[in-house]
Design a protein around this motif. Sequence first.
Motif, PDB file in Angstrom:
ATOM      1  N   ALA B 156       0.701  -1.084   0.020  1.00  0.00           N
ATOM      2  CA  ALA B 156      -0.045  -0.039  -0.011  1.00  0.00           C
ATOM      3  C   ALA B 156       0.827   1.274  -0.190  1.00  0.00           C
ATOM      4  O   ALA B 156       0.655   2.210  -0.775  1.00  0.00           O
ATOM      5  CB  ALA B 156      -0.989  -0.253   1.183  1.00  0.00           C
ATOM      6  N   ARG B 159       2.675   1.555  -3.800  1.00  0.00           N
ATOM      7  CA  ARG B 159       1.790   1.749  -4.749  1.00  0.00           C
ATOM      8  C   ARG B 159       1.174   3.028  -5.200  1.00  0.00           C
ATOM      9  O   ARG B 159       0.875   3.730  -5.957  1.00  0.00           O
ATOM     10  CB  ARG B 159       0.829   0.575  -5.032  1.00  0.00           C
ATOM     11  CG  ARG B 159       1.567  -0.709  -5.327  1.00  0.00           C
ATOM     12  CD  ARG B 159       0.666  -2.007  -5.792  1.00  0.00           C
ATOM     13  NE  ARG B 159       1.441  -3.108  -5.679  1.00  0.00           N
ATOM     14  CZ  ARG B 159       0.745  -4.223  -5.649  1.00  0.00           C
ATOM     15  NH1 ARG B 159      -0.348  -4.366  -5.503  1.00  0.00           N
ATOM     16  NH2 ARG B 159       1.326  -5.422  -5.753  1.00  0.00           N
ATOM     17  N   ILE B 160       0.620   3.613  -3.735  1.00  0.00           N
ATOM     18  CA  ILE B 160      -0.147   4.706  -3.755  1.00  0.00           C
ATOM     19  C   ILE B 160       0.584   5.933  -4.585  1.00  0.00           C
ATOM     20  O   ILE B 160      -0.151   6.815  -5.400  1.00  0.00           O
ATOM     21  CB  ILE B 160      -0.811   5.195  -2.565  1.00  0.00           C
ATOM     22  CG1 ILE B 160      -1.405   6.525  -2.559  1.00  0.00           C
ATOM     23  CG2 ILE B 160       0.484   5.327  -1.467  1.00  0.00           C
ATOM     24  CD1 ILE B 160      -2.721   6.315  -3.265  1.00  0.00           C
ATOM     25  N   ARG B 163      -0.018   5.790  -8.229  1.00  0.00           N
ATOM     26  CA  ARG B 163      -1.258   6.247  -8.650  1.00  0.00           C
ATOM     27  C   ARG B 163      -1.530   7.776  -8.421  1.00  0.00           C
ATOM     28  O   ARG B 163      -2.385   8.318  -9.238  1.00  0.00           O
ATOM     29  CB  ARG B 163      -1.971   5.241  -7.858  1.00  0.00           C
ATOM     30  CG  ARG B 163      -1.805   3.925  -7.954  1.00  0.00           C
ATOM     31  CD  ARG B 163      -3.248   3.017  -8.034  1.00  0.00           C
ATOM     32  NE  ARG B 163      -2.969   1.604  -8.180  1.00  0.00           N
ATOM     33  CZ  ARG B 163      -2.874   0.795  -7.106  1.00  0.00           C
ATOM     34  NH1 ARG B 163      -2.813   1.249  -5.969  1.00  0.00           N
ATOM     35  NH2 ARG B 163      -2.604  -0.625  -7.535  1.00  0.00           N
ATOM     36  N   ILE B 164      -1.113   8.147  -7.306  1.00  0.00           N
ATOM     37  CA  ILE B 164      -1.344   9.808  -7.191  1.00  0.00           C
ATOM     38  C   ILE B 164      -0.807  10.521  -8.610  1.00  0.00           C
ATOM     39  O   ILE B 164      -1.126  11.220  -9.120  1.00  0.00           O
ATOM     40  CB  ILE B 164      -0.803  10.174  -6.031  1.00  0.00           C
ATOM     41  CG1 ILE B 164      -1.584   9.774  -4.703  1.00  0.00           C
ATOM     42  CG2 ILE B 164      -0.573  11.743  -5.995  1.00  0.00           C
ATOM     43  CD1 ILE B 164      -2.968  10.246  -4.613  1.00  0.00           C
TER      44      ILE B 164
END
Lengths: 301, 301
Positions: B156, B159-160, B163-164
């Motif tokens: 988590a 990866r965020i 994605r942001i």
Amino acid sequence: MSYESELLDINTEKLLADILYFIRNYIIGLKKEGVLVGLSGGIDSCVVLKLCVEAVGKDNVLAVILPEKDSDSKNIKDALKFADSLDVRIIYKKITPFLWLLGVYNLYPPSFIIKKSLQEKFVKKEIDKISKRNKEDIFIANLEGHSDKDLNKGIAYYRIKHRIRSSILFYYSELNNYLFVGTVNKTERITGFFVKYGDSVADIMPLNSLYKTQVIKLAKFLKIDESIIEKQPSPDLIPGIKDEDMIGLPYIKLDLILFGIENNYTDNDIIKVSNASQTEIDRVKKIIEKSEYLRAWPIGL
Amino acid sequence: MSYESELLDINTEKLLADILYFIRNYIIGLKKEGVLVGLSGGIDSCVVLKLCVEAVGKDNVLAVILPEKDSDSKNIKDALKFADSLDVRIIYKKITPFLWLLGVYNLYPPSFIIKKSLQEKFVKKEIDKISKRNKEDIFIANLEGHSDKDLNKGIAYYRIKHRIRSSILFYYSELNNYLFVGTVNKTERITGFFVKYGDSVADIMPLNSLYKTQVIKLAKFLKIDESIIEKQPSPDLIPGIKDEDMIGLPYIKLDLILFGIENNYTDNDIIKVSNASQTEIDRVKKIIEKSEYLRAWPIGL
């Protein structure tokens, strides 16, 4: 059997069993410990949440509600109430601060941002202005690039919201090792009526093969609250804009056209049962074609 | 011709011409007015940026640099310097505040967050701890769900960030009506060595059909700075972790295995040319299989 009843001739009980099996199967296959659903308060996400609860039990379901400044307060209330009624865990987090950080709300004048009462009027005027300037309809222009600066501003303004949402939904699903279950239905998928990499992403999409009108039938079977089923569907991204304002057709007409195209009916047959005009059918065919690239892995050489 | 030289037997001049045509073609097809590239300072994004400048000229190219607290300062400097050397417009925006807002940095103790000197040690210890507890290797576990809470936290956490980034890259590309050009190469694509809906999204992916070692050859042909080419590749998401730490193989060996599998060579032939063990080949095959679902539209019923 009439064409319209053919579209709605789904064996709801069998469908439900298939979907529950499908969800459980991917939890096992991808070794997840529960499921997560982003809940907007609209019919699709409510149906998906209910399906997940039926599939794995309320204790293994997480509903994530991510409203922002422009979100319809009725939708937020519906989402909270519905998640509560199913007794699932809820994460409620406003994405407004993320959008301020990026400067998204600064794209429009403060009066639009602050006064709810002015928003719908402002949006209608803005869309009228853009429509008058351009020959092509806005929905089709939306599917590809366009040199109209105001249109691009509007597109950037609404799409970022769903993309921030999907980022956050993945974050919570990974943190919990939960399956991220998405809500795109077949009508949206075929017409490109989704935000690419926004609401179109998830681990699995249980409504993937159901037209919107079929989702409504399933919702009734699942005894979703009437007030949610009867609410006019809306992407809830731009104040006052409903799905049908963007698509330019009522869902039943659109689905009949799509169903006819899928089953290789002649245009004349489609016209007969859907009451659509030839122009409307041609427009839908153009939308299907123009949205093709949205459904694929980024185009590679 | 030897197997290794076969892998590297690409006609660089023709390849370059094809890629430039490909980029221009999609700008026209999707009616865009320029291109946007997310620049990390690594070889892939530098190659893509250079290709875009060759394709459409520096005035139509926007380089977006989105570092965060854990980003390697050498990469940030390389990105800025490289974009400067090509004289393209630059957007430089730290995504750190977005990650704080979501609580991402709170996943680990403040000492990890604040003291750069402690980070690499901390990460190595954390990975060792997770590896010892689990039989499966971390890279494969990464491709599907896993019940190890520490592993999920790590997943988590990293990866965020991508994605942001992709959300922000789409935002700027839509605001400018620019084509968002991605940087995933063939080695990454086939092995799932990307963040699903993170760096794996874009409008087009010009390196899609080039193995990493072929990208390096192209980079040399394009006269990208030696210091960028020779830098050890890293996802730059977790302090101290390089690509090869995660994949567990040097790129040349991995590419030779992938190239052999692609061309239906026998395992014995692959072993002969790549010096890989049977175990390594089996692992790569497993990775290819397990990452299949990452490349597809979310699985639908």
